[in-house]
Design a protein around this motif. Structure first.
Motif, short mmCIF file in Angstrom:
data_model
loop_
_atom_site.label_atom_id
_atom_site.label_comp_id
_atom_site.label_asym_id
_atom_site.label_seq_id
_atom_site.Cartn_x
_atom_site.Cartn_y
_atom_site.Cartn_z
N LEU A 43 -8.83 -2.99 -4.32
CA LEU A 43 -7.99 -1.79 -4.27
C LEU A 43 -6.55 -2.12 -4.65
CD1 LEU A 43 -9.23 -0.09 -0.98
CD2 LEU A 43 -9.82 0.50 -3.33
N SER A 44 -5.86 -1.13 -5.19
CA SER A 44 -4.45 -1.30 -5.54
C SER A 44 -3.60 -1.27 -4.27
CB SER A 44 -3.99 -0.19 -6.48
OG SER A 44 -3.94 1.05 -5.79
N MET A 45 -2.38 -1.77 -4.40
CA MET A 45 -1.47 -1.77 -3.25
C MET A 45 -1.17 -0.36 -2.78
SD MET A 45 1.25 -4.78 -3.60
CE MET A 45 0.90 -6.29 -4.42
N ARG A 46 -1.00 0.56 -3.72
CA ARG A 46 -0.71 1.95 -3.36
C ARG A 46 -1.88 2.59 -2.61
NH1 ARG A 46 2.12 4.97 -7.83
NH2 ARG A 46 3.78 3.75 -6.91
N THR A 47 -3.09 2.32 -3.06
CA THR A 47 -4.28 2.85 -2.38
C THR A 47 -4.42 2.26 -0.98
OG1 THR A 47 -5.37 3.10 -4.53
CG2 THR A 47 -6.78 3.14 -2.58
N ILE A 48 -4.16 0.97 -0.87
CA ILE A 48 -4.22 0.31 0.44
C ILE A 48 -3.18 0.92 1.37
CG2 ILE A 48 -3.85 -1.87 1.67
CD1 ILE A 48 -4.95 -3.28 -0.86
N ALA A 49 -1.97 1.14 0.87
CA ALA A 49 -0.91 1.72 1.70
C ALA A 49 -1.33 3.09 2.22
CB ALA A 49 0.38 1.82 0.89
N ASN A 50 -1.93 3.90 1.36
CA ASN A 50 -2.40 5.22 1.80
C ASN A 50 -3.52 5.10 2.82
OD1 ASN A 50 -0.60 6.65 0.19
ND2 ASN A 50 -2.01 6.69 -1.54
N GLU A 51 -4.41 4.17 2.63
CA GLU A 51 -5.54 3.97 3.54
C GLU A 51 -5.08 3.50 4.92
OE1 GLU A 51 -9.53 3.60 4.79
OE2 GLU A 51 -8.86 4.41 2.87
N VAL A 52 -4.15 2.55 4.93
CA VAL A 52 -3.70 1.95 6.19
C VAL A 52 -2.62 2.80 6.86
CG1 VAL A 52 -2.61 -0.14 7.16
CG2 VAL A 52 -4.32 -0.35 5.38
N GLY A 53 -1.90 3.60 6.07
CA GLY A 53 -0.85 4.44 6.63
C GLY A 53 0.48 3.70 6.74
N CYS A 54 0.81 2.93 5.72
CA CYS A 54 2.07 2.19 5.71
C CYS A 54 2.66 2.27 4.31
CB CYS A 54 1.85 0.75 6.14
SG CYS A 54 0.82 -0.22 5.02
N SER A 55 3.79 1.62 4.11
CA SER A 55 4.44 1.64 2.80
C SER A 55 3.83 0.58 1.88
CB SER A 55 5.93 1.38 2.94
OG SER A 55 6.17 0.04 3.30
N VAL A 56 4.06 0.76 0.58
CA VAL A 56 3.61 -0.23 -0.40
C VAL A 56 4.31 -1.57 -0.14
CG1 VAL A 56 3.51 -0.81 -2.87
CG2 VAL A 56 3.08 1.54 -2.11
N GLY A 57 5.57 -1.52 0.29
CA GLY A 57 6.30 -2.74 0.62
C GLY A 57 5.66 -3.52 1.75
N THR A 58 5.14 -2.81 2.75
CA THR A 58 4.45 -3.47 3.85
C THR A 58 3.20 -4.17 3.35
OG1 THR A 58 5.31 -1.88 5.45
CG2 THR A 58 3.34 -3.10 6.08
N VAL A 59 2.47 -3.50 2.46
CA VAL A 59 1.27 -4.09 1.87
C VAL A 59 1.65 -5.35 1.09
CG1 VAL A 59 -0.61 -3.76 0.21
CG2 VAL A 59 0.03 -1.91 1.78
N HIS A 60 2.69 -5.24 0.28
CA HIS A 60 3.15 -6.37 -0.51
C HIS A 60 3.50 -7.56 0.39
CE1 HIS A 60 5.26 -8.65 -3.59
NE2 HIS A 60 6.27 -8.76 -2.75
N ASN A 61 4.25 -7.29 1.45
CA ASN A 61 4.65 -8.38 2.36
C ASN A 61 3.46 -8.99 3.07
OD1 ASN A 61 7.38 -8.27 1.76
ND2 ASN A 61 7.77 -6.71 3.32
#
Length: 86
Positions: free
Chosen positions: A58-76
């Motif tokens: 999954l892309s970072m943006r999709t993961i962020a939407n799934e988890v309920g956080c920002s793309v930056g949080t996913v990146h970190n």
């Protein structure tokens, strides 16, 4: 030290609650914050979930939407992954 329950803010800011209750904002923050152990445990679970989702492609943006956080949080979460797990 006794374990305490977090008091929900129900969409209000700390400042709004402090003004309504007539107390210092730091008091409201203490009342509404999770105990550190709970916060750290939940954060670790979120990091593990992010890594699992990334392994599925999954892309970072999709993961962020799934988890309920920002793309930056996913990146970190992915950046801070230990080397032996990559």
């Amino acid at each position: 030290m006794a374990t305490r329950e977090r008091i929900p803010r129900n969409g209000l800011t700390i400042r709004e609650l402090a003004e309504r209750a007539g107390v210092d904002p730091r008091t409201i923050k203490r009342w509404t914050s999770d105990p550190r152990e709970v916060y750290l445990s939940r954060a670790e679970q979120r990091r593990l979930r992010i890594r699992e989702l990334r392994e599925t492609g999954l892309s970072m943006r999709t993961i962020a939407n799934e988890v309920g956080c920002s793309v930056g949080t996913v990146h970190n979460a992915l950046k801070d992954q230990p080397e032996d797990e990559s």
